[in-house]
Design a protein around this motif. Structure first.
Motif, PDB file in Angstrom:
ATOM      1  N   ASN A  47      14.697 -30.430 -31.230  1.00 40.47           N
ATOM      2  CA  ASN A  47      15.026 -30.322 -32.646  1.00 40.47           C
ATOM      3  C   ASN A  47      16.350 -29.551 -32.792  1.00 40.47           C
ATOM      4  O   ASN A  47      16.350 -28.354 -33.058  1.00 40.47           O
ATOM      5  CB  ASN A  47      13.899 -29.604 -33.390  1.00 40.47           C
ATOM      6  CG  ASN A  47      14.153 -29.497 -34.866  1.00 40.47           C
ATOM      7  OD1 ASN A  47      15.099 -30.068 -35.400  1.00 40.47           O
ATOM      8  ND2 ASN A  47      13.312 -28.729 -35.544  1.00 40.47           N
ATOM      9  N   PRO A  48      17.490 -30.243 -32.610  1.00 41.80           N
ATOM     10  CA  PRO A  48      18.792 -29.565 -32.626  1.00 41.80           C
ATOM     11  C   PRO A  48      19.108 -28.840 -33.931  1.00 41.80           C
ATOM     12  O   PRO A  48      19.902 -27.896 -33.924  1.00 41.80           O
ATOM     13  CB  PRO A  48      19.791 -30.700 -32.394  1.00 41.80           C
ATOM     14  CG  PRO A  48      19.004 -31.799 -31.772  1.00 41.80           C
ATOM     15  CD  PRO A  48      17.611 -31.654 -32.307  1.00 41.80           C
ATOM     16  N   SER A  49      18.512 -29.238 -35.016  1.00 39.82           N
ATOM     17  CA  SER A  49      18.818 -28.585 -36.294  1.00 39.82           C
ATOM     18  C   SER A  49      18.066 -27.263 -36.473  1.00 39.82           C
ATOM     19  O   SER A  49      18.329 -26.521 -37.416  1.00 39.82           O
ATOM     20  CB  SER A  49      18.495 -29.527 -37.459  1.00 39.82           C
ATOM     21  OG  SER A  49      17.107 -29.815 -37.484  1.00 39.82           O
ATOM     22  N   MET A  50      17.158 -26.943 -35.571  1.00 39.03           N
ATOM     23  CA  MET A  50      16.393 -25.703 -35.661  1.00 39.03           C
ATOM     24  C   MET A  50      17.334 -24.504 -35.498  1.00 39.03           C
ATOM     25  O   MET A  50      18.119 -24.442 -34.558  1.00 39.03           O
ATOM     26  CB  MET A  50      15.313 -25.666 -34.576  1.00 39.03           C
ATOM     27  CG  MET A  50      14.476 -24.408 -34.581  1.00 39.03           C
ATOM     28  SD  MET A  50      13.094 -24.443 -33.416  1.00 39.03           S
ATOM     29  CE  MET A  50      13.915 -24.271 -31.865  1.00 39.03           C
ATOM     30  N   VAL A  68      16.798 -17.847 -37.416  1.00 38.59           N
ATOM     31  CA  VAL A  68      15.942 -17.800 -38.599  1.00 38.59           C
ATOM     32  C   VAL A  68      14.473 -17.983 -38.213  1.00 38.59           C
ATOM     33  O   VAL A  68      13.589 -17.372 -38.794  1.00 38.59           O
ATOM     34  CB  VAL A  68      16.375 -18.881 -39.629  1.00 38.59           C
ATOM     35  CG1 VAL A  68      15.414 -18.950 -40.789  1.00 38.59           C
ATOM     36  CG2 VAL A  68      17.791 -18.611 -40.106  1.00 38.59           C
ATOM     37  N   CYS A  69      14.241 -18.799 -37.207  1.00 39.21           N
ATOM     38  CA  CYS A  69      12.884 -19.056 -36.717  1.00 39.21           C
ATOM     39  C   CYS A  69      12.282 -17.735 -36.219  1.00 39.21           C
ATOM     40  O   CYS A  69      12.897 -17.038 -35.408  1.00 39.21           O
ATOM     41  CB  CYS A  69      12.966 -20.080 -35.594  1.00 39.21           C
ATOM     42  SG  CYS A  69      11.600 -20.118 -34.455  1.00 39.21           S
ATOM     43  N   PRO A  70      11.090 -17.336 -36.712  1.00 40.45           N
ATOM     44  CA  PRO A  70      10.510 -16.036 -36.308  1.00 40.45           C
ATOM     45  C   PRO A  70      10.351 -15.878 -34.796  1.00 40.45           C
ATOM     46  O   PRO A  70      10.708 -14.848 -34.232  1.00 40.45           O
ATOM     47  CB  PRO A  70       9.152 -16.006 -37.008  1.00 40.45           C
ATOM     48  CG  PRO A  70       9.267 -16.974 -38.127  1.00 40.45           C
ATOM     49  CD  PRO A  70      10.253 -18.020 -37.692  1.00 40.45           C
ATOM     50  N   ARG A  71       9.835 -16.908 -34.141  1.00 38.48           N
ATOM     51  CA  ARG A  71       9.635 -16.839 -32.696  1.00 38.48           C
ATOM     52  C   ARG A  71      10.986 -16.742 -31.978  1.00 38.48           C
ATOM     53  O   ARG A  71      11.167 -15.929 -31.073  1.00 38.48           O
ATOM     54  CB  ARG A  71       8.865 -18.072 -32.223  1.00 38.48           C
ATOM     55  CG  ARG A  71       8.583 -18.083 -30.750  1.00 38.48           C
ATOM     56  CD  ARG A  71       7.638 -19.253 -30.412  1.00 38.48           C
ATOM     57  NE  ARG A  71       7.751 -19.576 -29.030  1.00 38.48           N
ATOM     58  CZ  ARG A  71       8.522 -20.549 -28.535  1.00 38.48           C
ATOM     59  NH1 ARG A  71       9.216 -21.319 -29.336  1.00 38.48           N
ATOM     60  NH2 ARG A  71       8.571 -20.764 -27.249  1.00 38.48           N
TER      61      ARG A  71
END
Length: 116
Positions: free
Chosen positions: A91-94, A98-101
């Motif tokens: 998922n390149p747009s991740m 910002v993602c908690p993990r």
């Protein structure tokens, strides 16, 4: 080229050329944790002569961990980083920051590398 002592025994370089002599270009010292976390290959942990040893691949890079706990944490952090990178590839747009993990893993790596 005048440096005779490095804090870490590991160096990475971009280019090695042999002309009249061997020349190494774009060389940087690398400490142990970045090498283990970002160096590729599989991380293994073993008990040898009373010490917990972390090694990469077939043991070409090895170092003793302060304790079993430290060895396990480094190995687990590497597994988490590998999984995070796999998720990013899928998922390149991740946004990893910002993602908690992702942000927890990245901040832990930054803290480990800057405080070693």
């Amino acid at each position: 080229f005048q440096t005779r002592h490095f804090e870490s025994p590991y160096l990475v370089y971009h280019e090695k050329i042999k002309t009249s002599r061997v020349f190494i270009r774009d060389c940087s010292m690398v400490s142990v944790y970045p090498l283990v976390l970002l160096g590729g290959g599989q991380v293994h942990m073993q008990l040898q002569k009373g010490e917990f040893v972390i090694s990469l691949d077939d043991g070409w890079i090895r170092f003793a961990a302060a304790s079993h706990q430290v060895a396990e944490l480094v190995k687990e952090l590497r597994c988490e980083l590998d999984q995070l990178l796999q998720d990013k590839i899928k998922n390149p747009s991740m946004d990893l920051c910002v993602c908690p993990r992702g942000s927890r893993i990245i901040s832990m790596i930054v803290k480990l590398v800057t405080t070693q």
